[in-house]
Design an enzyme around this catalytic site. Structure first.
Site, mmCIF file in Angstrom:
data_model
loop_
_atom_site.group_PDB
_atom_site.id
_atom_site.type_symbol
_atom_site.label_atom_id
_atom_site.label_comp_id
_atom_site.label_asym_id
_atom_site.label_seq_id
_atom_site.Cartn_x
_atom_site.Cartn_y
_atom_site.Cartn_z
ATOM 1 N N CYS A 151 13.938 29.547 22.778
ATOM 2 C CA CYS A 151 15.361 29.250 22.640
ATOM 3 C C CYS A 151 15.610 27.877 23.242
ATOM 4 C CB CYS A 151 16.211 30.294 23.353
ATOM 5 S SG CYS A 151 17.959 30.180 22.893
ATOM 6 N N CYS A 165 18.618 26.988 24.785
ATOM 7 C CA CYS A 165 19.781 26.880 25.680
ATOM 8 C C CYS A 165 19.443 26.429 27.098
ATOM 9 C CB CYS A 165 20.595 28.169 25.686
ATOM 10 S SG CYS A 165 19.746 29.576 26.398
ATOM 11 N N CYS A 208 22.465 27.213 22.101
ATOM 12 C CA CYS A 208 21.113 27.618 21.701
ATOM 13 C C CYS A 208 20.584 26.854 20.492
ATOM 14 C CB CYS A 208 21.085 29.115 21.411
ATOM 15 S SG CYS A 208 21.575 30.116 22.827
ATOM 16 N N LYS A 220 21.175 40.966 18.966
ATOM 17 C CA LYS A 220 21.571 40.417 20.264
ATOM 18 C C LYS A 220 23.072 40.173 20.232
ATOM 19 C CE LYS A 220 20.832 36.519 23.375
ATOM 20 N NZ LYS A 220 19.955 35.405 23.756
ATOM 21 N N GLU A 233 20.738 42.934 10.755
ATOM 22 C CA GLU A 233 19.995 41.892 11.490
ATOM 23 C C GLU A 233 18.542 42.319 11.685
ATOM 24 O OE1 GLU A 233 20.267 38.944 12.557
ATOM 25 O OE2 GLU A 233 22.371 38.418 12.783
ATOM 26 N N LYS A 237 19.695 44.107 22.461
ATOM 27 C CA LYS A 237 20.098 43.511 23.732
ATOM 28 C C LYS A 237 21.585 43.262 23.758
ATOM 29 C CE LYS A 237 19.480 39.138 26.025
ATOM 30 N NZ LYS A 237 19.072 37.786 25.870
ATOM 31 N N SER A 242 20.626 40.627 32.776
ATOM 32 C CA SER A 242 20.975 40.223 34.136
ATOM 33 C C SER A 242 22.217 40.925 34.681
ATOM 34 C CB SER A 242 21.151 38.707 34.191
ATOM 35 O OG SER A 242 22.090 38.278 33.226
ATOM 36 N N TYR A 269 14.505 43.465 35.214
ATOM 37 C CA TYR A 269 14.255 42.737 36.464
ATOM 38 C C TYR A 269 13.753 43.696 37.545
ATOM 39 C CZ TYR A 269 16.639 39.116 33.903
ATOM 40 O OH TYR A 269 16.966 38.210 32.917
HETATM 41 C C1 PBG Z 1 18.470 32.708 25.848
HETATM 42 C C2 PBG Z 1 18.561 34.021 26.501
HETATM 43 C C3 PBG Z 1 19.614 34.579 27.234
HETATM 44 C C4 PBG Z 1 19.150 35.789 27.748
HETATM 45 C C5 PBG Z 1 17.860 35.952 27.273
HETATM 46 N N1 PBG Z 1 17.529 34.870 26.490
HETATM 47 C C6 PBG Z 1 20.933 34.014 27.588
HETATM 48 C C7 PBG Z 1 21.979 33.921 26.563
HETATM 49 O O1 PBG Z 1 21.808 34.288 25.403
HETATM 50 O O2 PBG Z 1 23.033 33.397 26.942
HETATM 51 C C8 PBG Z 1 19.916 36.711 28.647
HETATM 52 C C9 PBG Z 1 19.073 37.603 29.498
HETATM 53 C C10 PBG Z 1 19.777 38.189 30.655
HETATM 54 O O3 PBG Z 1 21.021 38.128 30.779
HETATM 55 O O4 PBG Z 1 19.084 38.753 31.512
HETATM 56 N N2 PBG Z 1 19.207 32.552 24.712
#
Ligand code: PBG
Length: 327
Positions: free
Chosen positions: A120, A122, A130, A195, A233, A248, A274, A313
């Site tokens: 990615c 970002c 991204c 996602k 998707e 996700k 997270s 995590y």
């Molecule tokens: C990158 C990405 C993200 C996460 C995983 N890959 C951030 C986003 O999409 O803003 C989030 C993972 C997490 O919150 O633990 N695009």
């Protein structure tokens, strides 16, 4: 035949009976540990919004991965934080980039650990989006070329699985093409297929410095209200050549995991993101709930819903918990 002949409490009477009739069991090989590695660090650095998680130097990441692996965790996912960010995310695909360096070290020092790399832009763009911007919008097709370069550089460094998380249309096909053209036909693609645009990514963006400097990600990440679209998707990504797919976040998308599990044959993974981790951590720090209990309950729910593997995590702590539980 109902009560009093049937009494469901009979099998709940003792710990041993409960264990014997438990339908869903976690094992340490269910977990995949996400790790952050930053190019400018000599030692690990705490992440305020993710207690217990660190931004690593290459050396400290190797130690952390080794520890997780020795507890039975089979794989890690790497996220890189480059020295400098720019509009073209050029640091994302350098042979000497932070991810590429880290992958080479990991594969050399812990060969049996599966190394997955997040594909990615970002973390590498100055604006935090991204992809490539055109007229203030994330432009789909120009971003595909960038993702191809990133994925190829990861494969060349030795990544075992490349995992695009950008949500551009057509990226799985584009990545499959470039990998095959360069003799990486055996490198699998884990697609973050469904996602959702989620507030639960907030702490990750702190950790990676990838908060978009304007707007949000809703023009590329999915609307969390849509089930049928999530299944489309996933189906599209499978047709484009994904080997594994991810849903996700996890806890707010358990129904999507369950539906995907019913409908598709390939592995379905999920990501306890997270915010899912940090909200439990924060409540536990205030002694409002029990961290270990909340960890096990949430991971069990994800597996029960149908997730084959879980990015979390808590991978190390969960593996340790399972060892203790069996002892
Ligand atoms: C990158 C990405 C993200 C996460 C995983 N890959 C951030 C986003 O999409 O803003 C989030 C993972 C997490 O919150 O633990 N695009």
């Amino acid at each position: 035949m109902a009560f009093p002949v049937q009494r469901l409490r009979r099998l709940r009477k003792t710990k041993s009976l409960r264990l014997l009739t438990q339908e869903t069991r976690l094992v340490s090989s269910d977990f995949i540990l996400p790790l952050f590695v930053a190019d400018n660090l000599k030692k690990p650095e705490a992440i305020d919004s993710m207690p217990g998680v660190q931004r690593h130097s290459v050396d400290s990441l190797i130690r952390e991965a080794d520890l997780a692996h020795s507890l039975g965790v089979p794989a890690v996912v790497l996220f890189g934080i480059p020295r400098k960010k720019n509009v073209s995310a050029s640091e994302a695909y350098q042979a000497e980039g932070i991810i590429q360096k880290t992958v080479r070290r990991l594969k050399k020092e812990i060969p049996s650990l599966v190394v997955i790399t997040d594909v990615c832009a970002c973390e590498y763009t100055s604006h935090g989006h991204c992809g490539i911007l055109e007229r203030g919008q994330v432009a789909n097709d120009p971003t595909l070329g960038l993702l191809q370069k990133i994925a190829l550089s990861h494969a060349q460094a030795g990544s075992d699985i490349v995992a695009p998380s950008d949500m551009m249309d057509g990226r799985v096909e584009a990545i499959r093409k470039i990998l095959d053209k360069n003799k990486f036909q055996d490198t699998p693609i884990l697609s973050y297929a469904a996602k959702f645009a989620s507030v639960f990514y907030g702490p990750f963006r702190d950790a990676a410095g990838s908060t978009p400097s304007f707007g949000d990600r809703k023009s590329y990440q999915m609307n969390g209200a849509n089930v049928r679209e999530a299944l489309r998707e996933i189906k599209m990504d499978i047709e484009e050549g994904a080997d594994l797919v991810m849903v996700k976040p996890a806890l707010s998308a358990l129904d999507i995991i369950a539906r995907a599990r019913e409908q598709f044959k390939l592995p379905i993974w999920t990501y306890q993101v997270s915010g899912e981790y940090s909200m439990i951590k924060a409540a536990a720090q205030k002694k409002w709930l029990d961290e270990e209990g909340a960890m096990v309950e949430s991971l069990t729910a994800m597996k029960r819903a149908g997730a084959d593997r879980i990015l979390t995590y808590w991978a190390k702590e969960a593996a340790r918990f399972l060892k203790k539980e069996l002892a």
